[in-house]
Structures are given as structure tokens and as C-alpha cells.
Scaffold this motif. Sequence first.
Motif, PDB file in Angstrom:
ATOM      1  N   MET A   1      36.488  22.373  44.419  1.00  0.00           N
ATOM      2  CA  MET A   1      36.893  23.161  45.493  1.00  0.00           C
ATOM      3  C   MET A   1      36.328  22.809  46.846  1.00  0.00           C
ATOM      4  O   MET A   1      35.025  22.618  46.713  1.00  0.00           O
ATOM      5  N   GLU A  84      41.216  46.309  46.595  1.00  0.00           N
ATOM      6  CA  GLU A  84      40.742  47.107  46.092  1.00  0.00           C
ATOM      7  C   GLU A  84      40.161  47.008  44.712  1.00  0.00           C
ATOM      8  O   GLU A  84      40.946  46.432  43.932  1.00  0.00           O
ATOM      9  N   GLN A 243      33.726  36.512  38.773  1.00  0.00           N
ATOM     10  CA  GLN A 243      34.187  37.910  38.555  1.00  0.00           C
ATOM     11  C   GLN A 243      34.648  38.030  37.062  1.00  0.00           C
ATOM     12  O   GLN A 243      35.122  37.283  36.551  1.00  0.00           O
ATOM     13  N   SER A 245      36.002  41.517  34.318  1.00  0.00           N
ATOM     14  CA  SER A 245      36.391  42.877  34.104  1.00  0.00           C
ATOM     15  C   SER A 245      36.077  43.374  32.560  1.00  0.00           C
ATOM     16  O   SER A 245      35.565  42.496  31.583  1.00  0.00           O
ATOM     17  N   VAL A 248      37.885  50.039  30.945  1.00  0.00           N
ATOM     18  CA  VAL A 248      37.504  50.870  31.958  1.00  0.00           C
ATOM     19  C   VAL A 248      36.587  52.168  31.572  1.00  0.00           C
ATOM     20  O   VAL A 248      35.779  52.285  32.089  1.00  0.00           O
TER      21      VAL A 248
ATOM     22  N   TYR B  48      46.313  39.348  38.905  1.00  0.00           N
ATOM     23  CA  TYR B  48      46.486  40.155  40.372  1.00  0.00           C
ATOM     24  C   TYR B  48      47.746  41.311  40.400  1.00  0.00           C
ATOM     25  O   TYR B  48      48.623  40.991  39.826  1.00  0.00           O
ATOM     26  N   ALA B  65      41.728  46.510  36.869  1.00  0.00           N
ATOM     27  CA  ALA B  65      41.205  46.361  35.608  1.00  0.00           C
ATOM     28  C   ALA B  65      41.768  47.101  34.550  1.00  0.00           C
ATOM     29  O   ALA B  65      41.820  46.865  33.406  1.00  0.00           O
ATOM     30  N   LEU B  66      42.228  48.356  35.007  1.00  0.00           N
ATOM     31  CA  LEU B  66      42.963  49.020  33.911  1.00  0.00           C
ATOM     32  C   LEU B  66      44.040  48.459  33.306  1.00  0.00           C
ATOM     33  O   LEU B  66      44.152  48.563  32.000  1.00  0.00           O
ATOM     34  N   ALA B  68      44.723  45.313  32.891  1.00  0.00           N
ATOM     35  CA  ALA B  68      44.141  44.488  31.935  1.00  0.00           C
ATOM     36  C   ALA B  68      43.491  44.922  30.854  1.00  0.00           C
ATOM     37  O   ALA B  68      43.870  44.415  29.616  1.00  0.00           O
ATOM     38  N   ASP B  69      42.912  46.089  30.737  1.00  0.00           N
ATOM     39  CA  ASP B  69      42.204  46.738  29.648  1.00  0.00           C
ATOM     40  C   ASP B  69      43.407  47.221  28.852  1.00  0.00           C
ATOM     41  O   ASP B  69      43.527  46.760  27.313  1.00  0.00           O
ATOM     42  N   ALA B  74      40.932  43.132  27.787  1.00  0.00           N
ATOM     43  CA  ALA B  74      39.472  43.487  28.269  1.00  0.00           C
ATOM     44  C   ALA B  74      38.501  42.526  27.693  1.00  0.00           C
ATOM     45  O   ALA B  74      37.564  42.146  28.147  1.00  0.00           O
ATOM     46  N   ASP B  75      38.827  42.303  26.295  1.00  0.00           N
ATOM     47  CA  ASP B  75      37.875  41.132  25.755  1.00  0.00           C
ATOM     48  C   ASP B  75      37.774  39.855  26.497  1.00  0.00           C
ATOM     49  O   ASP B  75      36.995  38.933  26.159  1.00  0.00           O
ATOM     50  N   GLN B  76      38.839  39.601  27.172  1.00  0.00           N
ATOM     51  CA  GLN B  76      38.991  38.193  27.919  1.00  0.00           C
ATOM     52  C   GLN B  76      38.051  38.372  29.142  1.00  0.00           C
ATOM     53  O   GLN B  76      37.753  37.318  29.749  1.00  0.00           O
ATOM     54  N   HIS B  77      37.631  39.435  29.731  1.00  0.00           N
ATOM     55  CA  HIS B  77      36.955  39.775  30.787  1.00  0.00           C
ATOM     56  C   HIS B  77      37.330  38.809  32.139  1.00  0.00           C
ATOM     57  O   HIS B  77      36.612  38.275  32.980  1.00  0.00           O
ATOM     58  N   LEU B  78      38.757  38.857  32.280  1.00  0.00           N
ATOM     59  CA  LEU B  78      39.453  38.395  33.267  1.00  0.00           C
ATOM     60  C   LEU B  78      38.986  39.010  34.582  1.00  0.00           C
ATOM     61  O   LEU B  78      38.651  40.042  34.838  1.00  0.00           O
ATOM     62  N   PRO B  79      38.834  38.158  35.669  1.00  0.00           N
ATOM     63  CA  PRO B  79      38.725  38.694  37.040  1.00  0.00           C
ATOM     64  C   PRO B  79      40.081  39.301  37.281  1.00  0.00           C
ATOM     65  O   PRO B  79      41.185  38.671  36.996  1.00  0.00           O
ATOM     66  N   THR B  80      40.303  40.376  37.965  1.00  0.00           N
ATOM     67  CA  THR B  80      41.498  41.194  38.148  1.00  0.00           C
ATOM     68  C   THR B  80      41.268  41.594  39.725  1.00  0.00           C
ATOM     69  O   THR B  80      40.133  42.135  40.159  1.00  0.00           O
ATOM     70  N   VAL B  81      42.511  41.657  40.230  1.00  0.00           N
ATOM     71  CA  VAL B  81      42.404  41.946  41.888  1.00  0.00           C
ATOM     72  C   VAL B  81      43.508  42.864  42.336  1.00  0.00           C
ATOM     73  O   VAL B  81      44.738  42.460  41.841  1.00  0.00           O
ATOM     74  N   ARG B  82      43.362  43.958  42.763  1.00  0.00           N
ATOM     75  CA  ARG B  82      44.524  44.738  43.162  1.00  0.00           C
ATOM     76  C   ARG B  82      44.521  44.397  45.033  1.00  0.00           C
ATOM     77  O   ARG B  82      43.637  44.470  45.423  1.00  0.00           O
ATOM     78  N   MET B 105      40.544  26.973  41.423  1.00  0.00           N
ATOM     79  CA  MET B 105      39.910  28.122  40.887  1.00  0.00           C
ATOM     80  C   MET B 105      40.482  28.499  39.386  1.00  0.00           C
ATOM     81  O   MET B 105      39.796  28.559  38.234  1.00  0.00           O
TER      82      MET B 105
END
Lengths: 389, 389
Positions: A1, A84, A243, A245, A248, B48, B65-66, B68-69, B74-82, B105
Motif C-alpha cells: 500500500m 461512526e 481494526q 470487531s 456487541v 461496511y 459491529a452489531l 457483523a455480530d 463476530a468470531d471473524q473479528h472483521l473490521p466494520t465501518v458505519r 487492504m
Amino acid sequence: MRDVAVIGVGETAFGELWDRSFRDLGIEAGLRAIQDAKVTADEIDALYVGNMSAGKFVDQEHVSALVADYSGLADQHLPTVRVEGGGACGAIALLQARLAIASGMHDIVVVGGAEKMTDVGDVQAAQILAGTADQEWETVFGATFAGLYAMMARRHMYEFGTTREQLAAVAVKNHRNGALNPNAQFQREITLETVLQAPWVAEPLGLFDCAPLSDGAVALVLCGMDRARKYTDRPVRIAGSGQASDFVALHDRRDLTTMDATVIAGKRAMQEASFEPKDIQVAEVHDNFTITEILAIEDLRFVPKGKGGPATEEGFTALNGKITVNPSGGLKARGQPVGATGVAQAVEIVRQLRGEAGKRQVTGAERGLTHTLGGTGATAVVHLFERGD
Amino acid sequence: MRDVAVIGVGETAFGELWDRSFRDLGIEAGLRAIQDAKVTADEIDALYVGNMSAGKFVDQEHVSALVADYSGLADQHLPTVRVEGGGACGAIALLQARLAIASGMHDIVVVGGAEKMTDVGDVQAAQILAGTADQEWETVFGATFAGLYAMMARRHMYEFGTTREQLAAVAVKNHRNGALNPNAQFQREITLETVLQAPWVAEPLGLFDCAPLSDGAVALVLCGMDRARKYTDRPVRIAGSGQASDFVALHDRRDLTTMDATVIAGKRAMQEASFEPKDIQVAEVHDNFTITEILAIEDLRFVPKGKGGPATEEGFTALNGKITVNPSGGLKARGQPVGATGVAQAVEIVRQLRGEAGKRQVTGAERGLTHTLGGTGATAVVHLFERGD
């Protein structure tokens, strides 16, 4: 990157700023960062804003376009993005802005973080903050943030023998640092007794174990590293970002005393940067409650699991200790305008790596870390920075 | 930049879905998109979510995050973006997800859009929607979205001779298309008389000039084009994206009858893709009010300025007209769960380019466009798509 650097920083004071509006704060921070970076308006390609709940705190959504407008950038017709993710908004906004430059879409991006929390009452503010926990399983039954973190604290005390005094030591240290920061909300040292004698918010967390409600804004200017030297001879490189997650609701988590999202976000960032925890001299970590900083320094592997309490008590994380944690005063003393937190941490690390931190300067700071949480740990973001000169 | 393709789409029905929660809808759309793309959970790199006001509509922030959960990730622990940008949330989320892949990325990203608007009363919903206009200069004085768009409509009538019948023709066309879409909120044709005889909401906009309040969710799976053929033989390439902002308050704008943000976002996207308006066979444009579609087709240069009304009346934008606009039924008839809009438009265009749109299929659709607005036009996003097979 493509490598990305921070070339400018700006901030407002944090506090109860009743005489100024959300937009005033966003503009002040943004203009200071732009001035610091010495970029002109027409060089800016995009604006990213971290903000949690302007909709509920000040009845305004769509705040990224608003900040661009009020900053005098409406005629530039910039793309603007509000991000957010609970308390991690600012850190996620920084990550998205980094990707926008890394992708090649943009060269210079302004990242802001802002929140105006003191225009509503305390009870309403607590309800708004709790909106980042699980509404259907936690918040609707009256769970507050302090209550949820108190459960983590209690379990940590049970499993590892962490004491009230060790929790309190986090607050004492961060107030000591905040007293050296002219932009901090609280610039006064406190004693261990003050923390221990304060009324409970949610046992075992007392008033001084909790970060305040705050107003404030911060901003960064990011630039592709290949162009950064045009603007500054002290660029600070973003060396890695991670990052992650998690569930929750607390009741779904694997372990109440480890934040898996922090562990994984930290590893991802360290892997990208090829850093080890021992390479870091200075860190700003999430300390919305005293227990949170103890969890963070353990989960980021600065200290062994369970040893966060004793390490804090022994000065391991004090200013110019083995690793300096929260030299700005942290959320606890610097203040906690939620959407600003992740960006504010980055502002402090950049100032430290540039040697601009005044009385709270960490000697020989070459590499720094920021760690930001959303909710009770359902989101974690870690960024790593190093001097680029 | 690295090429990005859509490899999967999924949606819920849109409507007043009182028996299902925000999270239910997000999960349903997401799982359908994943199933359509034939990716497994461990191949997904990030999530996203476009969402405007879950904080106010359902008391839940931190919704990425919600989702994804609750989707079992949730077990993948992804980055999540709102991402939030008024009505343009979903379109901005799509753009950010595209950049995340373009940067290198990530390889596979899920983009969701969701809103649950009917759990609050109509007046409260109108107040929430108006939160994307300028709170200090418009909303606080009682300006509603319908009122602000009514001023644009009135000025367009004054300047260009646009008639009530021409505005109404937008609604009649979009209901005709919606009647062919089994997931649309309104699947019933309406007559010109129905539109003209309906009560005013804000003169000259009547009840049938306004898109409804809706619940619903949609999702896309994006993948680097270099890997897309592993999953599908019908990838749809994102050929260009443009986003622009403008003054938030109407009184600051250069011209009430042209949305500069749309003009500029459109040009940016067209430039990246090397397309001209005449290359597009099918478009989904923002039609929260009938006037909005007329402004959009003018500002995107499908018709000359001022000619949007007559063109609509003459069938230029009808199904299999010169260019088909809003074959899904648009916000007007398909429905308007705000945060979902930008993603829902992309879902429709992907279905059209794949030849999967059933009775509303546009013959020979090779290239498509989506156009989404935030606020009263302070944000505009345009995406261009083409068949990648």
C-alpha cells in the motif's frame, strides 16, 4: 500500500464549552490543522469526520458536509464522509482516510473528530453513550456504560487480584499528565485518596474512575508520503493500522477480562508495521474508565495478562516510565468528546514524535501507538506511527 | 486504482415491516448477498454499513459491529465501518468499500445499507429526516424536507415552466415500474389523477410526490476484479465513482434549480469511467420527491437543463425508453429506507446488467448509473457500473 503521513494537527481545548456550537469546534480544529500543514484549500481532496451521535446530542446528522460548508470549503465540493463506530469513530475515520490515500483516489485528506456532549443533561448523555452497547439485550434493561465496565472490573479483581488502589492509580497518573496539557479538560493533579473516597458510579468504579462528558474537536491532515516533504520536514508516518470487531453484548464474549478485539487489532497493526510492543515508547489508549486502561495495556502486550494493575501502581506506564501511556491525560483527564477520541490520540502521538509536547514530552519518542474502543469493546482500532524524518 | 467488481447482491422486501427488527433486516440482506456471491464467512475481510439515524429510529448506534455480530461473523473479528451522509449513506459506504479494496487492504468486502423508519411516528420520522438539513438555520425553524424540496419545485416551475402534471408523471412512471418489482413497497400502478388529487404535503408537492417511510435492508459483496471470476461468471465492474458536497442550507446555494453536487459528482464519475451520459442505458436516481428526479436527470445531463419535466411526460425515461430511469420503482415506489437507498440502487443496476430483472428488465443494458443525495443536495454520489463479462 502507498505510504501515508500526518503532516498537520490541530485541536480545540476540551471541556464544557457551552458558549460554542458543534460546528464552531469542528471549524477551529480543522483550520488549525490546515494551517499547521501549510496546505491551501484547493489542495484538499476530501474530508473525513469521526462523530458518534450528533443526531442525538445536537439534532444534526450529515455533519461531514456541514463541517466542510462552515469551514469555507463548500465551493470546493469535496467528498465528505462521516464515520461512526461508537467511541472508535475518530480512529475508524483516520483508517478510512488512510485507505482513501493508499488507494490512489486522493492525495491530501483532512480527518476530523468532534463531539458536543454537554448541551444535554447527564442522564440523557449516559443514555446516548449506552446506545453503542446492545440495545435489545443490554441498554433497554437499563445497563449503563459504567455498569457494564464495572462488571469487567469486578471480574478482573476476582481473577487477577487487581485492587481498587491499582484502578485508582490509573486516574492519578492520567490527571498528573493532564496537568501538563494546556488543552486538557482537567489540569489538576489528584491524590489516591481523592479517587478512593469519591462516590460510586457503579461499584467498583467511583466518580474519578470515569472519564467526563466533554465538548471538543481535533483534526489531522494526511498526505501520501511521497508528497509529504513538500509541506513539512517532520512528517509522521502511519506504520500500521488494525481494526477488529467482537460480540456487541458482554454476555456473548469469550472472556470478560480480555478484549479480543483489542488483541486482534493490535496484532494486525503490529504485523503490518513489523513492530513489537517493546518498540513503542509512547501510547494513547482508551481509558473511558480506569479498568479500560488496565485491560488495554495487557491486551496490547505491554504487560503480561493480569499484571496491568501492579504495573500501573509501580510506574511502568508513567511519564517517561518504561512505556508512557496517555501522556495527554487520556480520556480521563484530557476529556472525552467521543467522536474526537481516536483523532485526539493521534494528535498527541504526532506532537510527541515531533518533540512538540512541552512539559509532557516523552524523551526519545520514535514510535507511538493509539488504541481506541467502540462500545464495550465490540470495536477496537490500533494505529502505529513513527517519525518519518 | 485496482478494479473492483460486485459479485453478489441481496435484499429484503421494503415496506412497513413491524414484525422485524433492524438487525433482522440487516442479517437477511447480508446473508442473501453472501449466498449469491458464494463466498464463505472466512473469506470476508470487512463490513461496511450505510445507515443514517439508527440512533434516533431504534436507539442503536454502532450498528456495523452489531450487524457483523448478528450475522454470525463476530468470531471473524472483521473490521466494520458505519458511514453516514444523510440519504447518501449507502452510496458513500459503497465508495469507501471500493477504496478499501482498491488500496490493497482488503479483497472481499460486504456493503450493507439499512434503515428501520416505521417504529416511530410520522411526525418524529419527519423530524429525524430533517436532521440532515442545516439544524441551526433550517430545521430549528420548522423546515421539513418536503418544505425545502417544495421550494426547489416551485422555482423550477417558475424558471422552466415545469408543470404539476410533469411532476406527477414521475410518480406515475415509478409506480408503473414498482408494480413489476416483487420487493417494492408499492406494487400498484397509479393514475395521473390520483397524484393530482392527493392532499398537499407542501405545495406544489402532494402525497404522491413524496417517497414513503420504509423499513428494509440491502447488501452487496465486492471483490477485486482480479479475483472476481473465482466466484462468478457475471461480475459487474464499478467503472467510476464521484462524490461531491455543497452548502448544507438552501439559502447559501448558487441556484435552487441545479444541484451543483450532482453535476460535479456526475462529472467526476464519468471522467474516471470515460463514459458519456449517452453510454448509459439504465439509471437509478434519487427521487425522494418527484422534483428530485427531474433535477437529477437534468444535472446528470441525460436531458438539457429545464427539460426534465417534458422529457418525463414524453416517456424519455420510461422502462425501455431512451434511458430507463428508476426501473426498480425508485425511492417513490420501491421504498425509502434511507440508509439503504444507495446500496439498493446498486443492487437494481447489478440485477439489470446481469439480465436478472424479470418483468422490469431493460433490454440490452450494458452500462448503468446510480445517483444518491444526502440532505437537500449537500451530498451527491454517482457510481457507474458495466458488465464485466
